[in-house]
Design a protein around this motif. Structure first.
Motif, PDB file in Angstrom:
ATOM      1  N   PRO A   1      99.762  85.957  40.198  1.00 22.69           N
ATOM      2  CA  PRO A   1      98.388  85.436  40.065  1.00 22.69           C
ATOM      3  C   PRO A   1      97.990  85.195  38.604  1.00 22.69           C
ATOM      4  O   PRO A   1      97.278  84.223  38.305  1.00 22.69           O
ATOM      5  CB  PRO A   1      97.511  86.519  40.687  1.00 22.69           C
ATOM      6  CG  PRO A   1      98.428  87.422  41.418  1.00 22.69           C
ATOM      7  CD  PRO A   1      99.787  87.220  40.877  1.00 22.69           C
ATOM      8  N   ALA A   2      98.449  86.044  37.698  1.00 20.13           N
ATOM      9  CA  ALA A   2      98.090  85.862  36.291  1.00 20.13           C
ATOM     10  C   ALA A   2      98.698  84.568  35.761  1.00 20.13           C
ATOM     11  O   ALA A   2      98.046  83.820  35.008  1.00 20.13           O
ATOM     12  CB  ALA A   2      98.568  87.052  35.468  1.00 20.13           C
ATOM     13  N   LEU A   3      99.915  84.270  36.156  1.00 23.64           N
ATOM     14  CA  LEU A   3     100.565  83.039  35.726  1.00 23.64           C
ATOM     15  C   LEU A   3      99.872  81.819  36.332  1.00 23.64           C
ATOM     16  O   LEU A   3      99.703  80.792  35.651  1.00 23.64           O
ATOM     17  CB  LEU A   3     102.050  83.068  36.129  1.00 23.64           C
ATOM     18  CG  LEU A   3     102.914  81.919  35.639  1.00 23.64           C
ATOM     19  CD1 LEU A   3     102.874  81.804  34.122  1.00 23.64           C
ATOM     20  CD2 LEU A   3     104.348  82.098  36.115  1.00 23.64           C
ATOM     21  N   ALA A   4      99.446  81.931  37.582  1.00 18.48           N
ATOM     22  CA  ALA A   4      98.727  80.824  38.217  1.00 18.48           C
ATOM     23  C   ALA A   4      97.407  80.559  37.490  1.00 18.48           C
ATOM     24  O   ALA A   4      97.030  79.392  37.260  1.00 18.48           O
ATOM     25  CB  ALA A   4      98.484  81.131  39.691  1.00 18.48           C
ATOM     26  N   ASP A   5      96.680  81.618  37.108  1.00 17.35           N
ATOM     27  CA  ASP A   5      95.424  81.456  36.360  1.00 17.35           C
ATOM     28  C   ASP A   5      95.688  80.809  35.005  1.00 17.35           C
ATOM     29  O   ASP A   5      94.930  79.938  34.553  1.00 17.35           O
ATOM     30  CB  ASP A   5      94.741  82.817  36.162  1.00 17.35           C
ATOM     31  CG  ASP A   5      94.191  83.363  37.470  1.00 17.35           C
ATOM     32  OD1 ASP A   5      94.064  82.582  38.442  1.00 17.35           O
ATOM     33  OD2 ASP A   5      93.911  84.581  37.518  1.00 17.35           O
ATOM     34  N   TRP A   6      96.753  81.235  34.331  1.00 20.44           N
ATOM     35  CA  TRP A   6      97.071  80.679  33.013  1.00 20.44           C
ATOM     36  C   TRP A   6      97.411  79.193  33.132  1.00 20.44           C
ATOM     37  O   TRP A   6      96.964  78.389  32.315  1.00 20.44           O
ATOM     38  CB  TRP A   6      98.254  81.444  32.413  1.00 20.44           C
ATOM     39  CG  TRP A   6      98.684  80.930  31.074  1.00 20.44           C
ATOM     40  CD1 TRP A   6      98.083  81.172  29.887  1.00 20.44           C
ATOM     41  CD2 TRP A   6      99.790  80.077  30.810  1.00 20.44           C
ATOM     42  NE1 TRP A   6      98.739  80.528  28.879  1.00 20.44           N
ATOM     43  CE2 TRP A   6      99.806  79.837  29.443  1.00 20.44           C
ATOM     44  CE3 TRP A   6     100.768  79.487  31.611  1.00 20.44           C
ATOM     45  CZ2 TRP A   6     100.773  79.034  28.826  1.00 20.44           C
ATOM     46  CZ3 TRP A   6     101.712  78.685  31.011  1.00 20.44           C
ATOM     47  CH2 TRP A   6     101.715  78.460  29.620  1.00 20.44           C
TER      48      TRP A   6
END
Length: 180
Positions: free
Chosen positions: A169-174
Motif C-alpha cells: 500500500p505504501a508503494l501504491a500511495d507513492w
C-alpha cells in the motif's frame, strides 16, 4: 649485499624455506597430512561403495538368508520346550538329561565353538549388510543435496510470488503521488 642479506638469501631465497623444510623432517606438515588422510578416506569410501553396490537378491541368497534365520528361534523355542517337558513329564525329562550328562566334555567344547562361530559369522554378515546400507546412503547424499537445493529454490520462488510489489500500500500511495 651484506652478510645478513647473504644468510637470509641462502635460507629463504630461490623460492625455498630451509627452516620450514628442516622442520618438516621432524614434524609433518599438518595441511599436507590432512590432505593425505582425506584422500585415503575418500579412496576407502569409493572402494567400499563399489564392493557393496550390488545387492544380493538371487534365489540362493534368499534361501540361505532364510536358513540363517532358523537357528536362533529354534534354540530359543527348544529351550522353552525343555522347560515345558520338565513340567509335563519330569521322569521323561530326567531320563533325557541323564543322557546329556554322558556327553563327553570335548564334545561340549566342540558344540560351543560351532555355536559361537555361527553366531559370530551371523553378526559379521549383519554388520556387513549394515555397512552396505551406509555406503548406499552416503552415495545418495549428493542427490539429496541437489533435491534440497531445488526445493529451497521452489520455496523462494513461491515466497517471491506471494509478495508482489503491487500489494504494497505504501508503494501504491507513492506511485499515485508521483503520477499526480
Amino acid at each position: 649485499m651484506g652478510l645478513i642479506g647473504s644468510v637470509l638469501a641462502a635460507l629463504f631465497g630461490g623460492g625455498r624455506n630451509v627452516v620450514a623444510e628442516t622442520a618438516q623432517v621432524f614434524m609433518p606438515n599438518a595441511e599436507a597430512e590432512a590432505l593425505r588422510e582425506s584422500a585415503d578416506k575418500n579412496a576407502a569410501l569409493r572402494q567400499f561403495g563399489r564392493e557393496f553396490s550390488q545387492p544380493r537378491q538371487g534365489f540362493f541368497d534368499r534361501v540361505i538368508d532364510a536358513l540363517n534365520r532358523l537357528p536362533r528361534p529354534m534354540l530359543a523355542f527348544g529351550t522353552l520346550g525343555l522347560f515345558v517337558a520338565a513340567m509335563v513329564d519330569p521322569i521323561w525329562f530326567a531320563a533325557r538329561m541323564q543322557g546329556v550328562a554322558l556327553i563327553p566334555e570335548p564334545l561340549w567344547w566342540l558344540m560351543g565353538a560351532i555355536v559361537s562361530f555361527y553366531f559370530g559369522a551371523r553378526a559379521q554378515a549383519k554388520g556387513q549388510e549394515f555397512q552396505r546400507s551406509i555406503a548406499e546412503t552416503v552415495g545418495r547424499a549428493a542427490e539429496v543435496t541437489r533435491n534440497i537445493a531445488a526445493l529451497q529454490a521452489l520455496d523462494a520462488g513461491a515466497a517471491m510470488a506471494q509478495t508482489a510489489p503491487d500489494d504494497n500500500p505504501a508503494l501504491a500511495d507513492w506511485r499515485a503521488a508521483q503520477n499526480g
